[in-house]
Write a protein that holds these residues in place. Structure first.
Motif, PDB file in Angstrom:
ATOM      1  N   GLN A   1      32.950  41.674  45.364  1.00  0.00           N
ATOM      2  CA  GLN A   1      34.537  41.139  44.699  1.00  0.00           C
ATOM      3  C   GLN A   1      34.120  42.613  43.427  1.00  0.00           C
ATOM      4  O   GLN A   1      34.510  43.546  43.574  1.00  0.00           O
ATOM      5  CB  GLN A   1      35.114  39.870  44.150  1.00  0.00           C
ATOM      6  N   GLN A   2      32.372  42.305  43.196  1.00  0.00           N
ATOM      7  CA  GLN A   2      31.332  43.470  42.835  1.00  0.00           C
ATOM      8  C   GLN A   2      31.847  44.850  43.506  1.00  0.00           C
ATOM      9  O   GLN A   2      32.007  45.016  42.361  1.00  0.00           O
ATOM     10  CB  GLN A   2      30.634  42.904  41.924  1.00  0.00           C
ATOM     11  N   ALA A   3      31.563  45.062  44.647  1.00  0.00           N
ATOM     12  CA  ALA A   3      31.489  46.041  45.124  1.00  0.00           C
ATOM     13  C   ALA A   3      32.589  46.492  44.768  1.00  0.00           C
ATOM     14  O   ALA A   3      33.457  48.181  44.878  1.00  0.00           O
ATOM     15  CB  ALA A   3      30.674  46.255  46.016  1.00  0.00           C
ATOM     16  N   GLN A   4      33.829  45.651  44.922  1.00  0.00           N
ATOM     17  CA  GLN A   4      35.500  46.570  45.249  1.00  0.00           C
ATOM     18  C   GLN A   4      35.777  46.793  43.760  1.00  0.00           C
ATOM     19  O   GLN A   4      36.562  47.970  43.563  1.00  0.00           O
ATOM     20  CB  GLN A   4      36.129  45.800  45.534  1.00  0.00           C
ATOM     21  N   THR A   5      35.375  46.598  42.361  1.00  0.00           N
ATOM     22  CA  THR A   5      36.223  45.701  41.400  1.00  0.00           C
ATOM     23  C   THR A   5      35.321  46.357  40.625  1.00  0.00           C
ATOM     24  O   THR A   5      35.940  47.219  39.300  1.00  0.00           O
ATOM     25  CB  THR A   5      36.469  45.162  40.994  1.00  0.00           C
ATOM     26  N   GLY A   6      33.658  46.431  40.499  1.00  0.00           N
ATOM     27  CA  GLY A   6      32.880  47.006  39.781  1.00  0.00           C
ATOM     28  C   GLY A   6      33.263  45.736  38.504  1.00  0.00           C
ATOM     29  O   GLY A   6      32.157  46.418  37.675  1.00  0.00           O
ATOM     30  N   MET A   7      33.099  44.410  37.794  1.00  0.00           N
ATOM     31  CA  MET A   7      33.020  43.980  36.998  1.00  0.00           C
ATOM     32  C   MET A   7      31.893  42.831  37.234  1.00  0.00           C
ATOM     33  O   MET A   7      31.543  43.236  38.783  1.00  0.00           O
ATOM     34  CB  MET A   7      34.010  42.560  37.482  1.00  0.00           C
ATOM     35  N   PRO A   8      31.105  42.945  37.100  1.00  0.00           N
ATOM     36  CA  PRO A   8      29.766  41.517  36.808  1.00  0.00           C
ATOM     37  C   PRO A   8      29.956  40.911  37.438  1.00  0.00           C
ATOM     38  O   PRO A   8      31.109  40.012  37.889  1.00  0.00           O
ATOM     39  CB  PRO A   8      30.011  41.283  35.440  1.00  0.00           C
TER      40      PRO A   8
END
Length: 371
Positions: free
Chosen positions: A321-328
């Protein structure tokens, strides 16, 4: 492996990774793993490591994290908080994306300041001391708390009609054992029971298991409760039975591994425990995992195996999910909902805490079975 050989191996791996990156291969996602992999009680650390190796192989076989392979960096904390803390510093220097571990609460408590200082997301499969829960930090926990588990034990003992209980406390993991005993005493007292005394062991002033066994028996309780790892619980049970005592013996969930039965033999027959997974689960997902584990490691998966595989499932879901959204990563993990684990849906609350289903068991004929 000596420290020099380990360093050379790490340097070789690093050179290989740099070489692959230069050729256009994707950089690996490094994940640190830390657990006690030496000394008494190391079986739980190896069981956790084995399950994590399987989870890493699975995610890499399915494209890794957004095309990046997962690479493990494995360290032995030797069940020592200072060593655990130093490994967090090392993991930070190696730019790991996250850490899985540790296994015991005392190490987790010692690691926590460094975890938060470096802001490294750390998911512990089994750390459960109540004081580590409900905190807005970078430590995520898969396990229930000592309060949850100790209350379940207290209710069960009350229903069995036990009125007085003596407790043995392993001081090598005092963060867990003292928390567990406090929660049990509070709950058991509420049900009308009495903890007649506690016997600390594994401290600098005491060596061996004969003296604590004698001290426990001198308390003249209805049952004896061991808050210790599998090895030490087996040794205490052996000493208690050696003295002809027939008291019911209870062991905290920390002891519930195959080593308890292997080391304790007849002395642990009838011992009562709580487990954080159903070892007899016949669901397709769990049986597939258990069979693959037994084929690869010639042993049955233990509670740390199941919890660690679940920790890896959550971590890899969060990394994707981090890779897809860029969120921490920390925020990505907190937003995950009902991720299917080996035996239950997985969720973190606002503090990164979770809970496990639990099962009361007793040892009969060398097996953990329903009471």
């Amino acid at each position: 492996m000596t420290g020099l050989r380990a360093l050379k191996t790490l340097m070789i791996l690093g050179s290989s990774v740099l070489g692959l990156a230069a050729c256009g291969e994707p950089e690996p996602v490094r994940v640190g793993f830390i657990a006690g992999l030496s000394g008494a009680g190391a079986d739980t650390g190896f069981a956790a490591r084995n399950a994590l190796l399987m989870a890493v192989d699975d995610v890499n076989a399915n494209g890794g994290i957004d095309g990046h392979p997962v690479e493990l960096v494995i360290r032995d904390d030797q069940k020592d908080g200072d060593i655990g803390r130093s490994h967090v510093d090392e993991f930070s220097s190696l730019n790991v994306a996250a850490i899985i571990g540790p296994i015991i609460s005392s190490v987790g408590n010692a690691m926590l300041p460094a975890i938060n200082e470096h802001q490294i997301v750390t998911i512990s499969p089994t750390v459960s001391a109540f004081e580590l829960s409900g905190k807005d930090d970078h430590l995520f926990r898969i396990n229930s708390t000592t309060r949850d588990n100790a209350q379940s034990y207290a209710l069960h003992q009350s229903r069995l009609g036990r009125k007085t209980i003596a407790i043995a406390l392993d001081q090598a993991n005092a963060t867990f054992t003292n928390s567990w005993a406090d929660e049990f005493t509070r709950a058991f007292t509420g049900y009308g029971g009495v903890v007649v005394g506690s016997v600390p062991f594994n401290n600098t002033a005491q060596i061996g298991f004969s003296l604590p066994a004698e001290q426990l028996l001198a308390l003249q309780s209805d049952a004896i409760l061991l808050v210790a790892n599998s090895f030490d619980s087996a040794q205490l049970a052996l000493q208690i039975r050696k003295r002809g005592a027939t008291h019911p013996i209870i062991a905290a969930e920390w002891a519930a591994s195959e080593q308890l039965i292997a080391m304790g033999g007849a002395a642990v027959e009838g011992m009562e425990l709580l487990q954080s997974y159903d070892r007899n689960d016949q669901s397709a997902q769990f049986r597939s995992f258990a069979q693959a584990y037994e084929t690869r490691f010639k042993a049955r998966p233990g509670y740390t195996s199941v919890a660690t595989h679940d920790a890896a499932t959550m971590l890899f879901s969060g990394l994707k999910q981090q890779a897809q959204t860029g969120m921490p990563l920390r925020l990505a993990l907190l937003q995950l909902r009902d991720i299917q684990g080996l035996q239950q849906p997985l969720n973190f609350d606002q503090y990164g805490d979770s809970q496990r289903k639990t099962y009361h068991v007793v040892i009969r004929d060398g097996q953990f079975v329903a009471p």
